[in-house]
Design a protein around this motif. Structure first.
Motif, mmCIF file in Angstrom:
data_model
loop_
_atom_site.group_PDB
_atom_site.id
_atom_site.type_symbol
_atom_site.label_atom_id
_atom_site.label_comp_id
_atom_site.label_asym_id
_atom_site.label_seq_id
_atom_site.Cartn_x
_atom_site.Cartn_y
_atom_site.Cartn_z
ATOM 1 N N LYS A 72 5.766 -7.809 4.137
ATOM 2 C CA LYS A 72 6.495 -7.901 5.040
ATOM 3 C C LYS A 72 8.697 -7.358 4.410
ATOM 4 C CE LYS A 72 6.190 -7.205 9.611
ATOM 5 N NZ LYS A 72 6.024 -7.313 11.187
ATOM 6 N N ILE A 75 8.181 -5.221 0.927
ATOM 7 C CA ILE A 75 8.026 -3.384 0.881
ATOM 8 C C ILE A 75 9.142 -2.984 1.919
ATOM 9 C CG2 ILE A 75 6.904 -1.610 2.827
ATOM 10 C CD1 ILE A 75 4.231 -3.378 2.780
ATOM 11 N N LYS A 76 10.195 -4.393 2.141
ATOM 12 C CA LYS A 76 11.416 -4.020 1.926
ATOM 13 C C LYS A 76 12.657 -3.480 1.014
ATOM 14 C CE LYS A 76 15.739 -5.260 5.262
ATOM 15 N NZ LYS A 76 16.135 -6.145 5.922
ATOM 16 N N LEU A 78 11.295 -3.292 -2.409
ATOM 17 C CA LEU A 78 10.629 -2.281 -2.977
ATOM 18 C C LEU A 78 11.620 -0.663 -2.069
ATOM 19 C CD1 LEU A 78 7.396 -3.368 -3.488
ATOM 20 C CD2 LEU A 78 8.968 -2.749 -5.184
ATOM 21 N N ASP A 79 10.805 -0.205 -0.743
ATOM 22 C CA ASP A 79 11.977 0.154 0.066
ATOM 23 C C ASP A 79 13.317 0.665 -1.100
ATOM 24 O OD1 ASP A 79 12.038 2.686 1.622
ATOM 25 O OD2 ASP A 79 12.600 1.283 3.760
ATOM 26 N N LYS A 80 14.141 -0.369 -0.320
ATOM 27 C CA LYS A 80 15.845 -0.460 -0.436
ATOM 28 C C LYS A 80 15.987 -0.272 -2.237
ATOM 29 C CE LYS A 80 18.453 -3.737 1.841
ATOM 30 N NZ LYS A 80 19.235 -4.737 2.070
ATOM 31 N N SER A 81 15.479 -0.563 -2.817
ATOM 32 C CA SER A 81 15.091 -0.070 -4.014
ATOM 33 C C SER A 81 14.844 1.183 -4.967
ATOM 34 C CB SER A 81 14.628 -1.143 -5.396
ATOM 35 O OG SER A 81 14.611 -2.663 -5.196
ATOM 36 N N ASP A 84 8.826 3.680 -4.266
ATOM 37 C CA ASP A 84 7.608 3.761 -3.729
ATOM 38 C C ASP A 84 6.760 2.255 -2.949
ATOM 39 O OD1 ASP A 84 5.152 4.594 -2.492
ATOM 40 O OD2 ASP A 84 4.132 4.531 -4.188
ATOM 41 N N GLU A 85 6.922 2.490 -1.932
ATOM 42 C CA GLU A 85 7.268 1.048 -1.180
ATOM 43 C C GLU A 85 5.771 0.028 -1.302
ATOM 44 O OE1 GLU A 85 7.555 2.172 3.837
ATOM 45 O OE2 GLU A 85 9.319 1.918 2.112
ATOM 46 N N SER A 86 4.758 1.443 -1.610
ATOM 47 C CA SER A 86 3.130 0.767 -1.386
ATOM 48 C C SER A 86 3.006 -0.482 -2.364
ATOM 49 C CB SER A 86 2.316 1.657 -1.752
ATOM 50 O OG SER A 86 2.376 2.163 -3.347
ATOM 51 N N LYS A 90 1.627 -1.775 -7.572
ATOM 52 C CA LYS A 90 2.183 -2.964 -8.429
ATOM 53 C C LYS A 90 1.549 -4.030 -8.816
ATOM 54 C CE LYS A 90 5.636 0.051 -6.379
ATOM 55 N NZ LYS A 90 5.369 0.777 -6.189
#
Length: 172
Positions: A72, A75-76, A78-81, A84-86, A90
């Motif tokens: 988690k 993913i957080k 990647l999202d904040k950056s 794509d949070e998948s 990667k």
């Protein structure tokens, strides 16, 4: 008869080598949420090709003792950056409870080296910091899914070939 645009729960279990409880856990944790078709108490549950790969990627991380909480955090990050949070596409490296993301641009290898960013760690120190590591080859999740489909008695392989979004011969 129209072709389902995804994979049933039973097919997903076979393709990802997971249990029903593991799929339920991923959904409860909001890591992989399948589509539900029908309004009955028992709708048809459908997973996309991308979700199949995501489940395999999570399974790889769990094999390296990366906790769901750490996943988690990844993913957080990647999202904040704004990325794509998948996890499925990667290149992640796990070393001693730390997770590094290898951002590759191989278009001009003589001029560039891969960028490596620390994205999660047990102590949360240096998150987002660029690193230089010598890395092993990352196993290809797509090939595992194709192999699982070929070896499964449950999966109709001809139908799978039509629904899979990446041909096993076209991956690097």
């Amino acid at each position: 008869m129209s072709l389902i645009q995804g994979f049933t729960r039973q097919e997903t279990l076979a393709l990802t080598d997971t249990t029903s409880n593991q799929l339920q856990y991923l959904e409860r944790q909001k890591l992989v949420i399948p589509q539900r078709i029908g309004k009955s108490r028992k709708p048809t549950v459908i997973y996309s090709w991308e979700q199949i790969l995501e489940i395999r990627a999570i399974k790889h991380l769990r094999r390296k003792n990366v906790s769901s909480q750490m996943i988690k955090k990844i993913i957080k990050f990647l999202d904040k950056s704004g990325v794509d949070e998948s996890l499925r596409d990667k290149h992640l490296i796990v070393i001693n409870n730390e997770v590094f993301w290898v951002q590759q641009d191989w278009s001009d290898l003589q001029q560039k080296i891969p960028t490596i960013v620390k994205i999660a760690g047990k102590d949360n120190a240096n998150i987002g910091q660029y690193m230089l590591l010598v890395i092993p080859i990352f196993s290809d999740i797509v090939q595992e899914v194709w192999k699982a489909a070929k070896n499964s008695e449950l999966i109709d392989f001809e139908s799978f070939k039509e629904r899979a979004k990446v041909n096993e011969n076209k991956i690097a």
